[in-house]
Design a protein around this motif. Structure first.
Motif, PDB file in Angstrom:
ATOM      1  N   ILE A  13     -37.403 -47.179   2.538  1.00 24.79           N
ATOM      2  CA  ILE A  13     -37.187 -47.671   3.908  1.00 24.79           C
ATOM      3  C   ILE A  13     -37.471 -49.171   3.960  1.00 24.79           C
ATOM      4  CG2 ILE A  13     -38.030 -47.613   6.298  1.00 24.79           C
ATOM      5  CD1 ILE A  13     -38.592 -44.603   5.837  1.00 24.79           C
ATOM      6  N   GLU A  14     -38.575 -49.578   3.366  1.00 30.51           N
ATOM      7  CA  GLU A  14     -38.952 -50.991   3.380  1.00 30.51           C
ATOM      8  C   GLU A  14     -37.978 -51.842   2.562  1.00 30.51           C
ATOM      9  OE1 GLU A  14     -43.023 -53.441   2.886  1.00 30.51           O
ATOM     10  OE2 GLU A  14     -42.562 -52.095   1.212  1.00 30.51           O
ATOM     11  N   ARG A  15     -37.714 -51.439   1.338  1.00 34.49           N
ATOM     12  CA  ARG A  15     -36.879 -52.242   0.424  1.00 34.49           C
ATOM     13  C   ARG A  15     -35.440 -52.373   0.903  1.00 34.49           C
ATOM     14  NH1 ARG A  15     -37.389 -49.292  -3.929  1.00 34.49           N
ATOM     15  NH2 ARG A  15     -35.405 -48.239  -3.722  1.00 34.49           N
ATOM     16  N   GLU A  16     -34.870 -51.269   1.390  1.00 40.79           N
ATOM     17  CA  GLU A  16     -33.462 -51.259   1.793  1.00 40.79           C
ATOM     18  C   GLU A  16     -33.259 -51.586   3.272  1.00 40.79           C
ATOM     19  OE1 GLU A  16     -31.066 -50.964  -0.427  1.00 40.79           O
ATOM     20  OE2 GLU A  16     -32.474 -50.574  -2.067  1.00 40.79           O
ATOM     21  N   ARG A  17     -34.357 -51.790   4.015  1.00 39.07           N
ATOM     22  CA  ARG A  17     -34.302 -52.102   5.452  1.00 39.07           C
ATOM     23  C   ARG A  17     -33.505 -51.037   6.206  1.00 39.07           C
ATOM     24  NH1 ARG A  17     -38.095 -54.241   6.935  1.00 39.07           N
ATOM     25  NH2 ARG A  17     -37.090 -55.064   8.781  1.00 39.07           N
ATOM     26  N   ILE A  18     -33.843 -49.774   5.962  1.00 34.61           N
ATOM     27  CA  ILE A  18     -33.161 -48.628   6.562  1.00 34.61           C
ATOM     28  C   ILE A  18     -33.287 -48.701   8.087  1.00 34.61           C
ATOM     29  CG2 ILE A  18     -33.112 -46.103   6.707  1.00 34.61           C
ATOM     30  CD1 ILE A  18     -32.265 -47.249   3.958  1.00 34.61           C
ATOM     31  N   GLN A  19     -32.179 -48.464   8.779  1.00 38.52           N
ATOM     32  CA  GLN A  19     -32.176 -48.537  10.241  1.00 38.52           C
ATOM     33  C   GLN A  19     -32.137 -47.170  10.904  1.00 38.52           C
ATOM     34  OE1 GLN A  19     -28.892 -51.080  11.236  1.00 38.52           O
ATOM     35  NE2 GLN A  19     -29.955 -52.911  10.582  1.00 38.52           N
ATOM     36  N   SER A  20     -31.543 -46.174  10.254  1.00 32.93           N
ATOM     37  CA  SER A  20     -31.431 -44.831  10.840  1.00 32.93           C
ATOM     38  C   SER A  20     -31.875 -43.791   9.825  1.00 32.93           C
ATOM     39  CB  SER A  20     -29.988 -44.539  11.250  1.00 32.93           C
ATOM     40  OG  SER A  20     -29.562 -45.432  12.239  1.00 32.93           O
ATOM     41  N   LEU A  21     -32.648 -42.834  10.300  1.00 35.88           N
ATOM     42  CA  LEU A  21     -33.129 -41.751   9.456  1.00 35.88           C
ATOM     43  C   LEU A  21     -32.768 -40.420  10.091  1.00 35.88           C
ATOM     44  CD1 LEU A  21     -36.738 -43.095   8.800  1.00 35.88           C
ATOM     45  CD2 LEU A  21     -34.858 -43.045   7.149  1.00 35.88           C
ATOM     46  N   ILE A  22     -32.359 -39.470   9.270  1.00 34.62           N
ATOM     47  CA  ILE A  22     -32.119 -38.105   9.723  1.00 34.62           C
ATOM     48  C   ILE A  22     -32.760 -37.181   8.708  1.00 34.62           C
ATOM     49  CG2 ILE A  22     -30.397 -36.329  10.212  1.00 34.62           C
ATOM     50  CD1 ILE A  22     -28.445 -38.573  10.915  1.00 34.62           C
ATOM     51  N   GLY A  23     -33.527 -36.228   9.182  1.00 31.42           N
ATOM     52  CA  GLY A  23     -34.178 -35.302   8.264  1.00 31.42           C
ATOM     53  C   GLY A  23     -34.875 -34.183   9.003  1.00 31.42           C
ATOM     54  N   VAL A  24     -35.521 -33.330   8.235  1.00 24.79           N
ATOM     55  CA  VAL A  24     -36.311 -32.260   8.845  1.00 24.79           C
ATOM     56  C   VAL A  24     -37.629 -32.855   9.326  1.00 24.79           C
ATOM     57  CG1 VAL A  24     -35.231 -30.429   7.482  1.00 24.79           C
ATOM     58  CG2 VAL A  24     -37.284 -31.556   6.616  1.00 24.79           C
ATOM     59  N   PRO A  25     -38.196 -32.305  10.389  1.00 27.41           N
ATOM     60  CA  PRO A  25     -39.431 -32.869  10.940  1.00 27.41           C
ATOM     61  C   PRO A  25     -40.579 -32.990   9.937  1.00 27.41           C
ATOM     62  CG  PRO A  25     -38.452 -31.360  12.504  1.00 27.41           C
ATOM     63  CD  PRO A  25     -37.665 -31.227  11.229  1.00 27.41           C
ATOM     64  N   GLN A  46     -34.555 -47.997  13.577  1.00 24.24           N
ATOM     65  CA  GLN A  46     -34.200 -48.038  14.992  1.00 24.24           C
ATOM     66  C   GLN A  46     -33.970 -46.659  15.577  1.00 24.24           C
ATOM     67  OE1 GLN A  46     -31.025 -50.769  15.806  1.00 24.24           O
ATOM     68  NE2 GLN A  46     -31.770 -52.228  14.313  1.00 24.24           N
ATOM     69  N   SER A  47     -33.645 -45.683  14.739  1.00 24.26           N
ATOM     70  CA  SER A  47     -33.427 -44.341  15.262  1.00 24.26           C
ATOM     71  C   SER A  47     -33.820 -43.304  14.227  1.00 24.26           C
ATOM     72  CB  SER A  47     -31.965 -44.144  15.678  1.00 24.26           C
ATOM     73  OG  SER A  47     -31.120 -44.219  14.552  1.00 24.26           O
ATOM     74  N   VAL A  48     -34.316 -42.176  14.734  1.00 16.42           N
ATOM     75  CA  VAL A  48     -34.717 -41.049  13.900  1.00 16.42           C
ATOM     76  C   VAL A  48     -34.084 -39.807  14.495  1.00 16.42           C
ATOM     77  CG1 VAL A  48     -36.655 -39.624  13.165  1.00 16.42           C
ATOM     78  CG2 VAL A  48     -36.888 -42.101  13.204  1.00 16.42           C
ATOM     79  N   ARG A  65     -46.882 -42.935  17.491  1.00 18.62           N
ATOM     80  CA  ARG A  65     -48.140 -43.639  17.189  1.00 18.62           C
ATOM     81  C   ARG A  65     -48.010 -44.505  15.942  1.00 18.62           C
ATOM     82  NH1 ARG A  65     -49.880 -38.845  18.909  1.00 18.62           N
ATOM     83  NH2 ARG A  65     -50.156 -37.971  16.828  1.00 18.62           N
ATOM     84  N   ALA A  66     -47.211 -44.058  14.979  1.00 15.08           N
ATOM     85  CA  ALA A  66     -47.011 -44.819  13.744  1.00 15.08           C
ATOM     86  C   ALA A  66     -46.033 -45.964  13.942  1.00 15.08           C
ATOM     87  CB  ALA A  66     -46.506 -43.890  12.646  1.00 15.08           C
ATOM     88  N   ARG A  67     -45.437 -46.031  15.124  1.00 15.23           N
ATOM     89  CA  ARG A  67     -44.434 -47.058  15.420  1.00 15.23           C
ATOM     90  C   ARG A  67     -43.304 -47.032  14.395  1.00 15.23           C
ATOM     91  NH1 ARG A  67     -45.708 -49.884  19.731  1.00 15.23           N
ATOM     92  NH2 ARG A  67     -47.853 -50.199  20.297  1.00 15.23           N
ATOM     93  N   LEU A  68     -42.925 -45.799  14.038  1.00 11.68           N
ATOM     94  CA  LEU A  68     -41.813 -45.633  13.106  1.00 11.68           C
ATOM     95  C   LEU A  68     -40.504 -46.035  13.757  1.00 11.68           C
ATOM     96  CD1 LEU A  68     -40.865 -44.653  10.338  1.00 11.68           C
ATOM     97  CD2 LEU A  68     -40.758 -42.340  11.246  1.00 11.68           C
ATOM     98  N   LEU A  69     -40.466 -46.029  15.063  1.00 15.80           N
ATOM     99  CA  LEU A  69     -39.247 -46.381  15.779  1.00 15.80           C
ATOM    100  C   LEU A  69     -39.410 -47.713  16.484  1.00 15.80           C
ATOM    101  CD1 LEU A  69     -38.576 -42.940  17.438  1.00 15.80           C
ATOM    102  CD2 LEU A  69     -37.576 -43.841  15.354  1.00 15.80           C
TER     103      LEU A  69
END
Length: 96
Positions: A13-25, A46-48, A65-69
């Motif tokens: 996420i950090e290296r590739e500057r990922i903007q959108s994530l989709i996955g299981v909780p 920016q979005s999960v 709380r982790a400010r993932l978004l």
């Protein structure tokens, strides 16, 4: 079977500057509980999106709380979504 590597997930996420994530909780629950979370720059996200299982209020709260978004550069504005979370499994916009 390969195991999910939370450290690699955060590093990508950090290296590739990922903007959108989709996955299981569970992936996001592991990420927000990881001891290195505060050491990696995940501000590009920016979005999960969730699917495959319910995203509990605890998981959604942990993501917030982790400010993932982050959106627009304001670290206090969040957006996210989920699919198929079931009753009580997903926070609706404005009700989180």
């Amino acid at each position: 079977m390969l195991a999910f590597d939370v450290t690699a997930f955060l590093d990508i996420i950090e290296r590739e500057r990922i903007q959108s994530l989709i996955g299981v909780p569970t992936v996001f629950a592991l990420a927000v509980a990881h001891p290195r979370l505060n050491e990696v720059d995940i501000s590009s996200v920016q979005s999960v999106g969730f699917g495959g299982a319910a995203a509990t209020p605890e998981i959604i709260g942990g993501i917030r709380r982790a400010r993932l978004l982050h959106r627009g550069g304001g670290g206090d504005r969040h957006s996210g979504g989920c699919a198929g979370g079931g009753r009580g499994g997903c926070a609706r916009p404005g009700h989180g």
